[in-house]
Design an enzyme around this catalytic site. Structure first.
Site, PDB file in Angstrom:
ATOM      1  N   ASP A 123      73.169 149.596 -13.475  1.00 18.23           N
ATOM      2  CA  ASP A 123      71.735 149.853 -13.597  1.00 18.23           C
ATOM      3  C   ASP A 123      71.357 151.332 -13.774  1.00 18.23           C
ATOM      4  O   ASP A 123      70.197 151.675 -13.649  1.00 18.23           O
ATOM      5  CB  ASP A 123      71.029 149.281 -12.357  1.00 18.23           C
ATOM      6  CG  ASP A 123      69.513 149.239 -12.505  1.00 18.23           C
ATOM      7  OD1 ASP A 123      69.038 149.047 -13.635  1.00 18.23           O
ATOM      8  OD2 ASP A 123      68.812 149.415 -11.497  1.00 18.23           O
ATOM      9  N   CYS A 154      57.868 125.357 -17.281  1.00 21.24           N
ATOM     10  CA  CYS A 154      57.402 126.089 -16.103  1.00 21.24           C
ATOM     11  C   CYS A 154      56.866 127.466 -16.483  1.00 21.24           C
ATOM     12  O   CYS A 154      57.497 128.203 -17.240  1.00 21.24           O
ATOM     13  CB  CYS A 154      58.547 126.235 -15.100  1.00 21.24           C
ATOM     14  SG  CYS A 154      58.109 127.154 -13.601  1.00 21.24           S
ATOM     15  N   CYS A 179      56.160 131.996 -12.893  1.00 24.58           N
ATOM     16  CA  CYS A 179      56.348 133.448 -12.781  1.00 24.58           C
ATOM     17  C   CYS A 179      55.300 134.219 -13.573  1.00 24.58           C
ATOM     18  O   CYS A 179      54.831 135.280 -13.140  1.00 24.58           O
ATOM     19  CB  CYS A 179      57.758 133.836 -13.228  1.00 24.58           C
ATOM     20  SG  CYS A 179      58.169 133.427 -14.938  1.00 24.58           S
ATOM     21  N   CYS A 184      59.947 131.442  -8.339  1.00 23.37           N
ATOM     22  CA  CYS A 184      60.833 130.663  -9.228  1.00 23.37           C
ATOM     23  C   CYS A 184      61.407 129.445  -8.504  1.00 23.37           C
ATOM     24  O   CYS A 184      62.044 129.578  -7.456  1.00 23.37           O
ATOM     25  CB  CYS A 184      61.968 131.543  -9.732  1.00 23.37           C
ATOM     26  SG  CYS A 184      63.124 130.660 -10.832  1.00 23.37           S
TER      27      CYS A 184
END
Length: 349
Positions: free
Chosen positions: A132, A189, A192, A246
């Site tokens: 990262d 869905c 989120c 989620c």
């Protein structure tokens, strides 16, 4: 005979990873166009390095041309408690789950380096480890390797781990058997996308970081747009709403690594205490924490926005005491908080 790939996966599991999958550096041909559109739309905000390093982030093969395989690893940081439970508590702050204890970069990188050293001892070759902090498109590579898929919130989701896992990668010159890419399992869905307090998703799979609370509280320097301050609630470092909502999280299990378990003082930290931290006490409080990297001024700015949103008149004096802070952004946030609390007391907020 057991293969190198099988031995690698076994070793990764013994090191504490939850999943180990492989792909090629060039298995993400869609990334350059997506990254270009993201930057051209201005969605990156003040994160100028995304624009400056587009070539590398858009093409992992260009980052290290000699690499032939990318080992993608997942490490769970699933919380024990509901991370959204403190959002309704006006006198406390809500800290993103990943930042409630030690900095995951340090913990994960040590684990990756141990696995990389094992691989060299077993099979030779050269390796590079990333967590990262380099221009590596971890999430697309994670999907290409089969760790999970990029959900409508743009983060990686796994059928086994839900949304709560860190991603690390080991690039190697060795050619190791790859895994099939994961497909999208979000279906219809939209949880989120719809839960986002600031409407940071212009469309599913598309994020405008300039409206994202994680970006605003961590990356954004200076005052936050007043339109957005009131939507930030008591989120003082990061935001987990799109992850926490989620439904795939029902399969996630609590993190095994104790360094990812929340410190008691960061589960529901009192805003009155955090607001008055000076630079020395801030550094001491957050030693070894990822929060430390944003510095006292930006952190106290966030805390003051939370105080302004609290509706708690008992915090008025705390905010008032910072109206003349040496940092102009902190002083601005304090004055805003004072006005918000006064408006709330008068029924105007």
């Amino acid at each position: 005979m057991i293969t190198l790939k099988q031995r690698l996966v076994q070793q990764a599991m013994s090191e504490g990873f939850e999943a180990c999958k492989l792909c090629r550096p060039w298995d993400v041909p869609q990334v350059p166009d997506r990254l270009t559109a993201f930057v051209q739309n201005g969605y990156h905000g003040q994160m100028t390095w995304l624009a400056e390093r587009q070539n590398w982030r858009g093409n992992p093969a260009a980052l290290w041309p000699e690499a032939r395989s990318v080992i993608m690893l997942a490490e769970s940081y699933t919380p024990k408690d509901d991370p959204m439970a403190t959002l309704a508590q006006g006198d406390v702050g809500t800290v993103s789950v990943y930042a409630r204890n030690k900095d995951y970069h340090d913990t994960l990188k040590k684990r990756l380096k141990r696995l990389a050293r094992w691989l060299i001892a077993e099979a030779g070759g050269e390796v590079k480890v990333f967590v990262d902090t380099a221009p590596v498109p971890e999430k697309p590579l994670g999907q290409a390797a089969g760790l999970g898929w990029q959900g409508k919130h743009t983060n990686l989701v796994s059928r086994e781990l839900g949304s709560w896992f860190f991603i690390g990668s080991i690039f190697t010159t060795l050619e190791i058997e790859t895994d099939p890419a994961e497909i999208d399992h979000c279906g219809s869905c939209r949880a989120c996308v719809e839960v986002c307090p600031t409407n940071a998703f212009p469309a599913p799979h598309e994020l405008d970081a300039r409206r994202c609370i994680s970006y605003l509280t961590i990356e954004h320097k200076g005052p936050v747009n007043e339109e957005l301050r009131g939507l930030m609630g008591n989120r003082i470092y990061g935001c987990d709403d799109c992850l926490a909502i989620c439904p795939w999280n029902k399969f996630a299990v609590e993190a095994r690594e104790v360094k990812y378990h929340a410190r008691d003082d960061l589960k529901a930290p009192k805003l009155a205490h955090l607001a008055v931290l000076d630079d020395a006490s801030f550094r001491k409080t957050f030693s070894g924490s990822p929060i430390k990297r944003i510095g006292r001024d930006r952190f106290v700015r966030n805390v003051l926005y939370a105080i302004g949103n609290s509706g708690d008149g008992a915090l008025h004096a705390v905010a008032q005491g910072l109206c003349d802070d040496p940092d102009p952004t902190v002083a601005d946030a304090a004055r805003w908080a004072v006005k918000r609390l006064a408006d709330a007391a008068n029924g105007l907020a």
